[in-house]
Write an enzyme that holds these catalytic residues in place. Sequence first.
Site, PDB file in Angstrom:
ATOM      1  N   ARG A  38      73.797  27.603 173.039  1.00 43.10           N
ATOM      2  CA  ARG A  38      72.911  28.083 174.118  1.00 43.10           C
ATOM      3  C   ARG A  38      71.574  28.563 173.551  1.00 43.10           C
ATOM      4  O   ARG A  38      70.528  28.381 174.176  1.00 43.10           O
ATOM      5  CB  ARG A  38      73.592  29.200 174.920  1.00 43.10           C
ATOM      6  CG  ARG A  38      72.767  29.601 176.147  1.00 43.10           C
ATOM      7  CD  ARG A  38      73.468  30.608 177.030  1.00 43.10           C
ATOM      8  NE  ARG A  38      73.734  31.848 176.316  1.00 43.10           N
ATOM      9  CZ  ARG A  38      74.414  32.859 176.832  1.00 43.10           C
ATOM     10  NH1 ARG A  38      74.916  32.792 178.057  1.00 43.10           N
ATOM     11  NH2 ARG A  38      74.628  33.958 176.127  1.00 43.10           N
ATOM     12  N   HIS A  74      47.171  31.929 175.523  1.00 43.80           N
ATOM     13  CA  HIS A  74      48.392  31.601 176.261  1.00 43.80           C
ATOM     14  C   HIS A  74      48.980  30.256 175.830  1.00 43.80           C
ATOM     15  O   HIS A  74      50.192  30.078 175.839  1.00 43.80           O
ATOM     16  CB  HIS A  74      48.106  31.521 177.771  1.00 43.80           C
ATOM     17  CG  HIS A  74      48.008  32.841 178.439  1.00 43.80           C
ATOM     18  ND1 HIS A  74      47.125  33.811 178.058  1.00 43.80           N
ATOM     19  CD2 HIS A  74      48.690  33.372 179.486  1.00 43.80           C
ATOM     20  CE1 HIS A  74      47.262  34.879 178.835  1.00 43.80           C
ATOM     21  NE2 HIS A  74      48.216  34.635 179.706  1.00 43.80           N
ATOM     22  N   ARG A  87      44.796  35.448 170.051  1.00 41.98           N
ATOM     23  CA  ARG A  87      45.703  35.442 171.199  1.00 41.98           C
ATOM     24  C   ARG A  87      45.267  34.392 172.218  1.00 41.98           C
ATOM     25  O   ARG A  87      44.109  34.365 172.625  1.00 41.98           O
ATOM     26  CB  ARG A  87      45.654  36.837 171.842  1.00 41.98           C
ATOM     27  CG  ARG A  87      46.614  37.045 172.968  1.00 41.98           C
ATOM     28  CD  ARG A  87      46.445  38.456 173.511  1.00 41.98           C
ATOM     29  NE  ARG A  87      47.459  38.743 174.518  1.00 41.98           N
ATOM     30  CZ  ARG A  87      47.368  38.360 175.789  1.00 41.98           C
ATOM     31  NH1 ARG A  87      46.331  37.684 176.201  1.00 41.98           N
ATOM     32  NH2 ARG A  87      48.333  38.671 176.641  1.00 41.98           N
ATOM     33  N   LYS A  98      67.713  32.034 178.246  1.00 40.48           N
ATOM     34  CA  LYS A  98      67.989  33.378 177.735  1.00 40.48           C
ATOM     35  C   LYS A  98      66.770  33.820 176.926  1.00 40.48           C
ATOM     36  O   LYS A  98      66.686  33.611 175.721  1.00 40.48           O
ATOM     37  CB  LYS A  98      69.281  33.397 176.902  1.00 40.48           C
ATOM     38  CG  LYS A  98      69.818  34.814 176.738  1.00 40.48           C
ATOM     39  CD  LYS A  98      71.267  34.812 176.344  1.00 40.48           C
ATOM     40  CE  LYS A  98      71.778  36.185 175.926  1.00 40.48           C
ATOM     41  NZ  LYS A  98      72.044  37.109 177.018  1.00 40.48           N
ATOM     42  N   LEU A 106      71.947  32.749 184.507  1.00 38.98           N
ATOM     43  CA  LEU A 106      72.207  32.401 183.109  1.00 38.98           C
ATOM     44  C   LEU A 106      73.606  31.775 183.018  1.00 38.98           C
ATOM     45  O   LEU A 106      74.560  32.340 183.574  1.00 38.98           O
ATOM     46  CB  LEU A 106      72.146  33.659 182.235  1.00 38.98           C
ATOM     47  CG  LEU A 106      72.234  33.362 180.748  1.00 38.98           C
ATOM     48  CD1 LEU A 106      70.869  32.880 180.240  1.00 38.98           C
ATOM     49  CD2 LEU A 106      72.659  34.579 179.962  1.00 38.98           C
TER      50      LEU A 106
END
Length: 286
Positions: free
Chosen positions: A50, A101, A99, A146, A202
């Site tokens: 996973r 995105h 920085r 997750k 999930l």
Amino acid sequence: MKVIWGNEIVDRNKVTIDFEDRGYQFGDGVYEVISFYNRTYFCMEEHIDRFFSSAKKIEMRMPLSKSELKELITDLLNESEATDGYIYIQMTRGNASPRDHSYPSQDVVPLLTGSIAAAERDTDKLKKGIKTTLEEDIRWLRCDIKMISLLGNIMLKHEAHKKNADEAILHRGNIVTECSSSNVAMVKDGAIYTHPDGNLILPGITKIVWKACAEQLNIPVYERPFTTEELLEADEVFCSSTTKEVMPVNQIDDKVFELPESGSLIRLLQSCYEKKVVEQCGDLTN
Ligand SMILES: Cc1ncc(COP(=O)(O)O)c(C=O)c1O
């Protein structure tokens, strides 16, 4: 204390992580929690699969193979003295400045960290159950990943805590999805109902285990959406997660559920779950 940091095991106080790391800047990363009993991981393969699948869903390359990761987490457990507990591992997309995105180029190396926490099974709660509240599921539409950006989940858990409950059961409109940090299922007339996997929940590893138990015990499991009204009319309700195992729910808002009796479906699933732990990890200490 030893931890995993960038594919190595080092002293905790050696770790330095740049503030430009994308995990810190954007919550851009994925994680796993794997329990161990008797110093042996439970369902390690499923959790590693996973972890890799979550990384793939966000197009993050893994800088090590599944077998290298298994070796690393096994080595970390060997360094620790804990008998029972959890390992937390996370992989962020790494340090990319300035920085921005946009995903950085593929030569930015994702950063792996991992640590072990000793923890005993909460046998008292497993017996008596937990109190929960119903909360509107305000999270995004990729709950199958997750990921480390857990603001929605923690805000919802906090709503439950403000009402003196342990866990929030989430619903979109009147459809029950999962909990803030676990899956949820209800028992009605001898069958189990739980939301199907997909983008709204999930895909829990503990759910895989209790579903295998249900199959062994000839208990029908229906993975279909159900409503908050059906939930409140259920015979039994339980949450499931790596840390909660198969956890009875004793209250949802004002609605109180009787403690599951010894032959109840929750008790059958709990003892089957324990047997599966013993098969993989040896006798339980508590
Ligand atoms: C939102 C959410 N759903 C479900 C689960 C259960 O997953 P697992 O059984 O793999 O621990 C978790 C576990 O942390 C979770 O955070």
